[in-house]
Design an enzyme around this catalytic site. Sequence first.
Site, PDB file in Angstrom:
ATOM      1  N   LYS A 155       0.416  -0.865  -0.002  1.00 40.34           N
ATOM      2  CA  LYS A 155      -0.595   0.082  -0.106  1.00 40.34           C
ATOM      3  C   LYS A 155       0.798   0.748  -0.066  1.00 40.34           C
ATOM      4  O   LYS A 155       1.783   1.692   1.059  1.00 40.34           O
ATOM      5  CB  LYS A 155      -1.060  -0.241   1.292  1.00 40.34           C
TER       6      LYS A 155
ATOM      7  N   GLU B 198       9.536   1.120  10.972  1.00 37.71           N
ATOM      8  CA  GLU B 198      11.215   2.067  10.175  1.00 37.71           C
ATOM      9  C   GLU B 198      10.382   3.266  10.296  1.00 37.71           C
ATOM     10  O   GLU B 198       9.832   3.625  10.188  1.00 37.71           O
ATOM     11  CB  GLU B 198      11.396   1.400   8.923  1.00 37.71           C
TER      12      GLU B 198
ATOM     13  N   CYS C 163      13.027  10.399   7.547  1.00 35.84           N
ATOM     14  CA  CYS C 163      13.813   9.987   8.723  1.00 35.84           C
ATOM     15  C   CYS C 163      14.704  10.096   9.378  1.00 35.84           C
ATOM     16  O   CYS C 163      14.715  10.477  10.738  1.00 35.84           O
ATOM     17  CB  CYS C 163      13.138   8.550   8.549  1.00 35.84           C
TER      18      CYS C 163
ATOM     19  N   GLU D  17      10.266  15.561  15.911  1.00 39.62           N
ATOM     20  CA  GLU D  17      10.374  14.994  14.624  1.00 39.62           C
ATOM     21  C   GLU D  17      10.188  15.918  13.318  1.00 39.62           C
ATOM     22  O   GLU D  17       8.508  16.402  13.903  1.00 39.62           O
ATOM     23  CB  GLU D  17      10.319  13.379  14.200  1.00 39.62           C
TER      24      GLU D  17
HETATM   25  P1  NAI Z   1       1.401   7.948   8.470  1.00 39.05           P
HETATM   26  O1  NAI Z   1       2.371   6.836   9.143  1.00 39.05           O
HETATM   27  O2  NAI Z   1       0.469   7.734   9.014  1.00 39.05           O
HETATM   28  O3  NAI Z   1       1.541   7.723   6.944  1.00 39.05           O
HETATM   29  C1  NAI Z   1       2.616   6.126   6.579  1.00 39.05           C
HETATM   30  C2  NAI Z   1       2.082   5.233   5.683  1.00 39.05           C
HETATM   31  O4  NAI Z   1       1.409   4.889   6.852  1.00 39.05           O
HETATM   32  C3  NAI Z   1       0.977   6.020   4.581  1.00 39.05           C
HETATM   33  O5  NAI Z   1       0.759   5.096   3.588  1.00 39.05           O
HETATM   34  C4  NAI Z   1      -0.751   5.830   5.608  1.00 39.05           C
HETATM   35  O6  NAI Z   1      -1.752   4.848   4.699  1.00 39.05           O
HETATM   36  C5  NAI Z   1       0.168   4.604   6.581  1.00 39.05           C
HETATM   37  N1  NAI Z   1      -1.383   4.449   7.297  1.00 39.05           N
HETATM   38  C6  NAI Z   1      -1.199   5.300   8.575  1.00 39.05           C
HETATM   39  N2  NAI Z   1      -2.040   4.996   9.481  1.00 39.05           N
HETATM   40  C7  NAI Z   1      -1.903   3.614   9.376  1.00 39.05           C
HETATM   41  C8  NAI Z   1      -2.794   2.463  10.205  1.00 39.05           C
HETATM   42  N3  NAI Z   1      -3.124   2.996  11.372  1.00 39.05           N
HETATM   43  N4  NAI Z   1      -2.600   1.254   9.737  1.00 39.05           N
HETATM   44  C9  NAI Z   1      -2.075   1.483   9.035  1.00 39.05           C
HETATM   45  N5  NAI Z   1      -1.191   2.099   7.870  1.00 39.05           N
HETATM   46  C10 NAI Z   1      -1.839   3.384   8.364  1.00 39.05           C
HETATM   47  O7  NAI Z   1       2.637   9.204   7.981  1.00 39.05           O
HETATM   48  P2  NAI Z   1       1.900  11.022   8.034  1.00 39.05           P
HETATM   49  O8  NAI Z   1       1.297  11.215   8.620  1.00 39.05           O
HETATM   50  O9  NAI Z   1       1.763  10.746   6.368  1.00 39.05           O
HETATM   51  O10 NAI Z   1       3.180  11.530   7.993  1.00 39.05           O
HETATM   52  C11 NAI Z   1       3.182  12.170   9.845  1.00 39.05           C
HETATM   53  C12 NAI Z   1       4.428  12.533  10.683  1.00 39.05           C
HETATM   54  O11 NAI Z   1       5.293  10.910  10.118  1.00 39.05           O
HETATM   55  C13 NAI Z   1       5.371  12.819   9.323  1.00 39.05           C
HETATM   56  O12 NAI Z   1       5.248  14.134  10.022  1.00 39.05           O
HETATM   57  C14 NAI Z   1       7.017  12.499  10.140  1.00 39.05           C
HETATM   58  O13 NAI Z   1       7.218  13.022  10.832  1.00 39.05           O
HETATM   59  C15 NAI Z   1       6.461  11.205  10.057  1.00 39.05           C
HETATM   60  N6  NAI Z   1       7.085  10.021   9.413  1.00 39.05           N
HETATM   61  C16 NAI Z   1       8.539   9.754   8.540  1.00 39.05           C
HETATM   62  C17 NAI Z   1       8.332   8.834   7.968  1.00 39.05           C
HETATM   63  C18 NAI Z   1       9.684   7.969   8.502  1.00 39.05           C
HETATM   64  O14 NAI Z   1      10.538   8.013   6.934  1.00 39.05           O
HETATM   65  N7  NAI Z   1      10.136   7.225   9.347  1.00 39.05           N
HETATM   66  C19 NAI Z   1       7.587   8.673   6.183  1.00 39.05           C
HETATM   67  C20 NAI Z   1       6.695   9.564   6.721  1.00 39.05           C
HETATM   68  C21 NAI Z   1       6.018   9.769   8.044  1.00 39.05           C
END
Ligand code: NAI
Length: 491
Positions: A195, A269, A303, A400
């Site tokens: 996804k 991660e 990240c 972050e």
């Molecule tokens: P997120 O963690 O909500 O989204 C990442 C992925 O998880 C997306 O594909 C999303 O659709 C999916 N997702 C969201 N809720 C889920 C759930 N309950 N169960 C399974 N999958 C789910 O991150 P978001 O809201 O886009 O960004 C928020 C913050 O997270 C950012 O500001 C940043 O600080 C951090 N982040 C860190 C990342 C990294 O590379 N470690 C990547 C993206 C965000």
Amino acid sequence: MAELDRQGGEIGIPGDWTYASAPESRDIVQIAERYGHFVGGEWHEAAETYETIAPRDEEVLAGVGQGTPADVDRAVGAARAAYADGWSSLPGSERAKYLFRIARLLQERSREFAVLESLNGGKPIKESRDVDLPLAAAHFFYYAGWADKLEYAFPNRRPRSIGVAGQIIPWNFPLLMLAWKVAPALACGNTVVLKPAETTPLTALLFCDVLRQAELPAGVVNIVTGDGRTGAALVEHDDVDKIAFTGSTEVGKEIQRRLAGTGKHLTLELGGKAANIVFDDAALDQAVEGIVNGIYFNQGHVCCAGSRLFVQESIYEPLVAKLERRLETLRVGDPLDKNSDVGAINSAAQLEKIRELVASGEEEGAAIYQPPCVLPEKGYWFAPTVFTNVAQSYRIAQEEIFGPVLSVLTFRTPDEAVEKANNTPYGLSAGVWTEKGSRILWMAQRLRAGVVWANTFNRFDPSSPFGGYKESGFGREGGLHGLEPYLEFEQ
Ligand code: NAI
Ligand code: MG
């Protein structure tokens, strides 16, 4: 920088250097009006769709499916059937052929993918062209090489595939994160339901055409788009054997709670708040380049971004002066312009988060610096930002930000640098700048971070494992270590 230094005193730096824009043509990319889900080698119409946009100007690019639990169930069924029907029993050398084909096709079509990545995600074309695409292809090449050597990778442990892997990826490196997840999973004989992130689905959808060209058997890779609800349906599906997640710590914790006691394999991660530590014996001009690369690369949507800069007190003033002058030369603008250094913020929500944290930094008493730059009126933009006078307790030093915002702190001794660097709930990466090899090793042993870069930053290689400590998650991706989460071993 040395050149600018010299000019600075004598003739001044011209304030009106102009440059011709060098836009990359988007004609190479064809975007459909509407996309469904890619399941069992075929496109399935989506019952519900949402619009995916270009963050540079909010142009609507396509309608994309909002995957339902029924869509996820169909995809998991297709992955299970493909696993049982032959993929899991195919010799590794045969699996490798498909991975090699995918790698070569990504190389052949790299310009097309790079343009689409920059359009849908907002990152500068020079990054998608020179970093995301070459690395994505390299990951497929690298894991293709392991597919028939798993017995040698893990001698006497009898490795075997796990089954169906559910993979959930973020929006900061959409195609590269797909490659990090899909390549090792297939090399180890698993099948996949992936996804993509809701804001950046288009390169994953184009990747389905690469799978068709590579003649990958139907159902080995399935792609279901949608937001967190679709991700949650994948996590909760009974017939998924493993979840691999990259994203926020908050969602990572939620997934871990949901999977507790189910016996499903899990790798996470998550976020980071990396320390980039500059000692007074470092080559300062190079360090400035590393600092800039560490935090402004991909608008800081990284990240492992070096978002906390620790400078040894004796060089604080010259270093910050050089850094601020270097910031003035960064070009913020159209992601498709080959001259842009910093592109658009990925989404309105992310821009809002950055603004809120930057406001908190000002309120708590930090000093803000932003170079003069004119930001486009449409779309999502944020100027490169440096905070000085930052206390360790400030939110901008703890949380972050995931944007182009650097917090500068100081230290006096190596012990103090280690203590301050480790004072974070995260532990994904760190950087050390010094001319002494012994000090690099001393620091690397003490920094609680999965990756420690020395006299460089944000370097990635498929043969090198990547992953976190503490709230940055667990499990490794890349290298030999990256095979392990996709294998079971006979006891
Ligand atoms: P997120 O963690 O909500 O989204 C990442 C992925 O998880 C997306 O594909 C999303 O659709 C999916 N997702 C969201 N809720 C889920 C759930 N309950 N169960 C399974 N999958 C789910 O991150 P978001 O809201 O886009 O960004 C928020 C913050 O997270 C950012 O500001 C940043 O600080 C951090 N982040 C860190 C990342 C990294 O590379 N470690 C990547 C993206 C965000
Ligand atoms: Mg979220």
